[in-house]
Motif scaffolding. Structure first.
Motif, PDB file in Angstrom:
ATOM      1  N   VAL A 138     -40.636  24.669  -8.452  1.00 56.61           N
ATOM      2  CA  VAL A 138     -39.333  24.019  -8.277  1.00 56.61           C
ATOM      3  C   VAL A 138     -38.784  23.545  -9.626  1.00 56.61           C
ATOM      4  O   VAL A 138     -39.519  22.964 -10.436  1.00 56.61           O
ATOM      5  N   GLU A 196     -37.974  13.619 -11.232  1.00 55.37           N
ATOM      6  CA  GLU A 196     -37.094  13.173 -10.151  1.00 55.37           C
ATOM      7  C   GLU A 196     -37.692  11.939  -9.479  1.00 55.37           C
ATOM      8  O   GLU A 196     -36.977  11.064  -9.019  1.00 55.37           O
ATOM      9  N   TYR A 197     -39.018  11.880  -9.450  1.00 52.20           N
ATOM     10  CA  TYR A 197     -39.661  10.742  -8.782  1.00 52.20           C
ATOM     11  C   TYR A 197     -40.798  10.164  -9.620  1.00 52.20           C
ATOM     12  O   TYR A 197     -41.926  10.084  -9.204  1.00 52.20           O
ATOM     13  N   ALA A 237     -36.140  20.875 -10.825  1.00 50.43           N
ATOM     14  CA  ALA A 237     -35.335  19.740 -10.343  1.00 50.43           C
ATOM     15  C   ALA A 237     -34.531  19.187 -11.523  1.00 50.43           C
ATOM     16  O   ALA A 237     -33.484  19.742 -11.853  1.00 50.43           O
ATOM     17  N   LEU A 278     -33.151  23.149  -7.564  1.00 50.77           N
ATOM     18  CA  LEU A 278     -32.447  22.117  -6.802  1.00 50.77           C
ATOM     19  C   LEU A 278     -31.114  21.820  -7.474  1.00 50.77           C
ATOM     20  O   LEU A 278     -31.075  21.463  -8.657  1.00 50.77           O
ATOM     21  N   ARG A 301     -48.503  23.870  -8.757  1.00 60.55           N
ATOM     22  CA  ARG A 301     -48.115  25.077  -8.017  1.00 60.55           C
ATOM     23  C   ARG A 301     -47.723  26.229  -8.920  1.00 60.55           C
ATOM     24  O   ARG A 301     -47.793  27.398  -8.520  1.00 60.55           O
ATOM     25  N   ILE A 345     -36.615  11.047  -1.238  1.00 60.18           N
ATOM     26  CA  ILE A 345     -36.832  12.388  -1.801  1.00 60.18           C
ATOM     27  C   ILE A 345     -36.981  13.403  -0.669  1.00 60.18           C
ATOM     28  O   ILE A 345     -37.739  13.196   0.276  1.00 60.18           O
ATOM     29  N   LEU A 346     -36.207  14.484  -0.777  1.00 64.94           N
ATOM     30  CA  LEU A 346     -36.325  15.603   0.165  1.00 64.94           C
ATOM     31  C   LEU A 346     -37.234  16.632  -0.499  1.00 64.94           C
ATOM     32  O   LEU A 346     -36.799  17.374  -1.390  1.00 64.94           O
ATOM     33  N   PHE A 347     -38.494  16.643  -0.100  1.00 60.96           N
ATOM     34  CA  PHE A 347     -39.494  17.450  -0.795  1.00 60.96           C
ATOM     35  C   PHE A 347     -39.490  18.878  -0.275  1.00 60.96           C
ATOM     36  O   PHE A 347     -39.518  19.107   0.935  1.00 60.96           O
ATOM     37  N   ARG A 348     -39.455  19.843  -1.183  1.00 56.25           N
ATOM     38  CA  ARG A 348     -39.475  21.274  -0.833  1.00 56.25           C
ATOM     39  C   ARG A 348     -40.900  21.778  -1.039  1.00 56.25           C
ATOM     40  O   ARG A 348     -41.351  21.925  -2.174  1.00 56.25           O
TER      41      ARG A 348
HETATM   42  N1  LIG Z   1     -37.543  17.630  -4.222  1.00 59.03           N
HETATM   43  C1  LIG Z   1     -38.612  18.257  -4.728  1.00 59.03           C
HETATM   44  N2  LIG Z   1     -39.366  19.064  -3.951  1.00 59.03           N
HETATM   45  C2  LIG Z   1     -40.434  19.707  -4.483  1.00 59.03           C
HETATM   46  N3  LIG Z   1     -40.822  19.613  -5.749  1.00 59.03           N
HETATM   47  C3  LIG Z   1     -40.086  18.826  -6.541  1.00 59.03           C
HETATM   48  N4  LIG Z   1     -40.199  18.535  -7.847  1.00 59.03           N
HETATM   49  C4  LIG Z   1     -39.228  17.678  -8.166  1.00 59.03           C
HETATM   50  N5  LIG Z   1     -38.445  17.406  -7.122  1.00 59.03           N
HETATM   51  C5  LIG Z   1     -38.972  18.118  -6.083  1.00 59.03           C
END
Ligand SMILES: Nc1ncnc2[nH]cnc12
Ligand SMILES: O=P(O)(O)OC[C@H]1O[C@H](OP(=O)(O)OP(=O)(O)O)[C@H](O)[C@@H]1O
Length: 179
Positions: free
Chosen positions: A126, A101-102, A128, A156, A64, A25-28
């Protein structure tokens, strides 16, 4: 500030963290946007702008989304609803479970806090897969509210979130990034 400037601000301040909270996972991490007073005010205004005059309350999605909903509520003089992770709210709650996503999650809403028919803008950091936002729309509609849209800092690409929501409500993202 223009919409393009706000998008550039989100891109500049967002931290990208590999393999969090799970490998692959690429977390933002958008929390630096909250820490910058000017940026925080700008993004709250920009999230609400397409929906100006159309909403009477803002629903923030844990965690958030709460900060963003508070900022928008203060700027626009509207109340704030909190869509919470399971087990946090006392009394009667409405629940919806969904895939992330996760992982998997359940979110909850206390009904009866605003009059039925209240027009609600949903906000989060975000978008996703759109599972969280879609479950939030369902909860708010089950509570009798009209959801006027979903607004996020960052969308995303490639995870289908916008398509998933588009048949239900308008979606506004300040910026976008690869998943
Ligand atoms: N890649 C991601 N980064 C931050 N928040 C998320 N929520 C779901 N996927 C994410
Ligand atoms: O579009 P989706 O695939 O549903 O993903 C988006 C959701 O995932 C993140 O929250 P997370 O569940 O990590 O919770 P947190 O904000 O409490 O950390 C993000 O803040 C959104 O709420």
């Amino acid at each position: 500030m223009t919409a393009a400037d706000a998008s550039a601000l989100v891109d500049r301040l967002t931290a990208v963290v590999a393999d969090f909270p799970k490998p692959g996972i690429l977390f933002r991490d958008i929390t630096p946007v909250f820490a910058d007073a000017e940026a925080f005010g700008v993004v709250c205004a920009e999230l609400a702008e397409p929906f100006e005059g159309a909403f009477t309350a803002v629903a923030g999605i844990e965690a958030r989304g709460f900060a963003l909903a508070g900022g928008i509520g203060a700027q626009t003089g509207t109340g704030v609803l909190t869509v919470r992770k399971a087990g946090k709210l006392p009394g009667e709650v409405l629940s919806e479970s969904y895939a992330l996503e996760y992982g998997e999650a359940t979110i909850e809403l206390r009904p009866g806090q605003l009059p039925r028919g209240s027009r609600v803008l949903v906000v989060d950091d975000v978008l996703a897969t759109g599972g969280t936002a879609e479950a939030s729309i369902t909860l708010l509609e089950r509570a009798g509210y009209e959801v006027v849209g979903v607004a996020v800092l960052l969308e995303l690409d490639g995870l289908g979130g916008r398509d998933r929501l588009a048949s239900r409500v308008p979606v506004h993202a300040i910026s976008s990034a690869p998943a």
